[in-house]
Design a protein around this motif. Structure first.
Motif, PDB file in Angstrom:
ATOM      1  N   ARG A 173     -51.964   9.337  -0.330  1.00 38.78           N
ATOM      2  CA  ARG A 173     -51.971   8.148   0.536  1.00 38.78           C
ATOM      3  C   ARG A 173     -53.083   7.189   0.136  1.00 38.78           C
ATOM      4  NH1 ARG A 173     -50.853  11.657   5.898  1.00 38.78           N
ATOM      5  NH2 ARG A 173     -48.584  11.695   5.703  1.00 38.78           N
ATOM      6  N   LEU A 209     -45.799  -6.130   2.094  1.00 33.07           N
ATOM      7  CA  LEU A 209     -45.066  -5.058   2.776  1.00 33.07           C
ATOM      8  C   LEU A 209     -45.448  -3.694   2.216  1.00 33.07           C
ATOM      9  CD1 LEU A 209     -41.492  -6.569   3.191  1.00 33.07           C
ATOM     10  CD2 LEU A 209     -43.083  -5.942   5.002  1.00 33.07           C
ATOM     11  N   ARG A 210     -45.621  -3.616   0.912  1.00 35.28           N
ATOM     12  CA  ARG A 210     -46.018  -2.353   0.275  1.00 35.28           C
ATOM     13  C   ARG A 210     -47.415  -1.928   0.733  1.00 35.28           C
ATOM     14  NH1 ARG A 210     -46.937  -2.135  -6.068  1.00 35.28           N
ATOM     15  NH2 ARG A 210     -48.124  -0.227  -6.135  1.00 35.28           N
ATOM     16  N   GLN A 247     -48.886  -2.825   3.553  1.00 40.86           N
ATOM     17  CA  GLN A 247     -48.787  -2.471   4.973  1.00 40.86           C
ATOM     18  C   GLN A 247     -48.181  -1.081   5.144  1.00 40.86           C
ATOM     19  OE1 GLN A 247     -50.120  -4.326   7.456  1.00 40.86           O
ATOM     20  NE2 GLN A 247     -49.656  -2.637   8.801  1.00 40.86           N
ATOM     21  N   ALA A 248     -47.179  -0.745   4.327  1.00 44.03           N
ATOM     22  CA  ALA A 248     -46.568   0.586   4.392  1.00 44.03           C
ATOM     23  C   ALA A 248     -47.573   1.664   4.004  1.00 44.03           C
ATOM     24  CB  ALA A 248     -45.344   0.654   3.486  1.00 44.03           C
ATOM     25  N   ASP A 299     -49.775   2.063   6.954  1.00 45.59           N
ATOM     26  CA  ASP A 299     -49.055   2.762   8.017  1.00 45.59           C
ATOM     27  C   ASP A 299     -48.944   4.263   7.762  1.00 45.59           C
ATOM     28  OD1 ASP A 299     -48.741   0.407   9.371  1.00 45.59           O
ATOM     29  OD2 ASP A 299     -46.643   0.121   8.832  1.00 45.59           O
ATOM     30  N   ALA A 300     -48.981   4.682   6.510  1.00 45.12           N
ATOM     31  CA  ALA A 300     -48.959   6.118   6.203  1.00 45.12           C
ATOM     32  C   ALA A 300     -50.255   6.789   6.633  1.00 45.12           C
ATOM     33  CB  ALA A 300     -48.728   6.340   4.714  1.00 45.12           C
ATOM     34  N   PRO A 307     -50.476   5.537  11.333  1.00 48.02           N
ATOM     35  CA  PRO A 307     -49.104   5.210  11.769  1.00 48.02           C
ATOM     36  C   PRO A 307     -49.081   4.675  13.202  1.00 48.02           C
ATOM     37  CG  PRO A 307     -49.461   7.566  11.885  1.00 48.02           C
ATOM     38  CD  PRO A 307     -50.709   6.978  11.277  1.00 48.02           C
ATOM     39  N   PRO A 354     -42.930   4.727  15.697  1.00 53.72           N
ATOM     40  CA  PRO A 354     -42.606   4.006  14.457  1.00 53.72           C
ATOM     41  C   PRO A 354     -41.617   2.875  14.701  1.00 53.72           C
ATOM     42  CG  PRO A 354     -42.444   6.379  14.163  1.00 53.72           C
ATOM     43  CD  PRO A 354     -42.642   6.146  15.628  1.00 53.72           C
ATOM     44  N   PRO A 400     -37.223  -0.049  10.207  1.00 56.84           N
ATOM     45  CA  PRO A 400     -37.476  -0.822   8.991  1.00 56.84           C
ATOM     46  C   PRO A 400     -36.990  -2.263   9.137  1.00 56.84           C
ATOM     47  CG  PRO A 400     -35.767   0.817   8.637  1.00 56.84           C
ATOM     48  CD  PRO A 400     -36.315   1.054  10.008  1.00 56.84           C
TER      49      PRO A 400
END
Length: 173
Positions: free
Chosen positions: A105, A153-154, A156-157, A160-161, A164, A168, A171
């Motif tokens: 992560r 977005l990548r 932010q993802a 979020d990992a 979180p 959730p 998508p």
């Protein structure tokens, strides 16, 4: 009323953008993390930071605020069912980050933040090397903006990992 566990998780999650979370995670000790995060909050001004929760999040529509306190911050949730307030220490935030911060992560966050920053530096603010603004927009800016959105977005993802959402979000695409 007291803060819920969801409130504490949301306070930590919403405080950082991906680049700030990477800076926070890079710091080795809780004391240095405390100083860094306190400085981030103080830079946002005397009034602190404010955010409205999105639909689908716990207490959707509630106004949340962070106010600097020694060693942490006061987090207030002005929810429809009643206001909740409590002090959260940077040590608690550090523990939340460390619980889910794995090497994979961390690597994904570092890679995403680095790619986004590199792409942001490649932005040309105007049509200088192009013959007119329309050519600049069609051949540079639209492609640049599309890539910038995908990189955001990548990043932010990846964030979020590590931190979180309590519930959730579906998508976007």
């Amino acid at each position: 009323m007291k803060l819920t566990d969801n409130d504490i998780a949301m306070a930590a999650r919403d405080f950082f953008n991906p680049a700030q979370l990477l800076e926070f995670a890079d710091l080795p000790f809780t004391d240095s993390r405390t100083l860094h995060a306190s400085q981030l909050l103080r830079e946002r001004g005397d009034r602190g930071m404010h955010l409205r929760r999105l639909p689908g999040e716990p207490a959707a529509g509630a106004m949340c605020s962070w106010t600097w306190r020694l060693g942490g911050f006061r987090y207030e949730v002005d929810a429809p069912g009643g206001a909740r307030t409590g002090d959260i220490s940077w040590r608690q935030v550090s523990q939340l980050v460390d619980e889910r911060l794995t090497p994979v992560r961390y690597g994904a966050l570092r890679q995403a933040v680095t790619a986004e920053a590199s792409h942001r530096r490649s932005h040309s603010p105007g049509p200088a090397p192009f013959r007119d603004a329309e050519t600049w927009r069609a051949h540079f800016y639209q492609q640049w903006a599309r890539t910038a959105s995908a990189l955001e977005l990548r990043a932010q993802a990846a964030k979020d990992a590590i931190l979180p959402a309590p519930r959730p979000q579906p998508p976007l695409f």
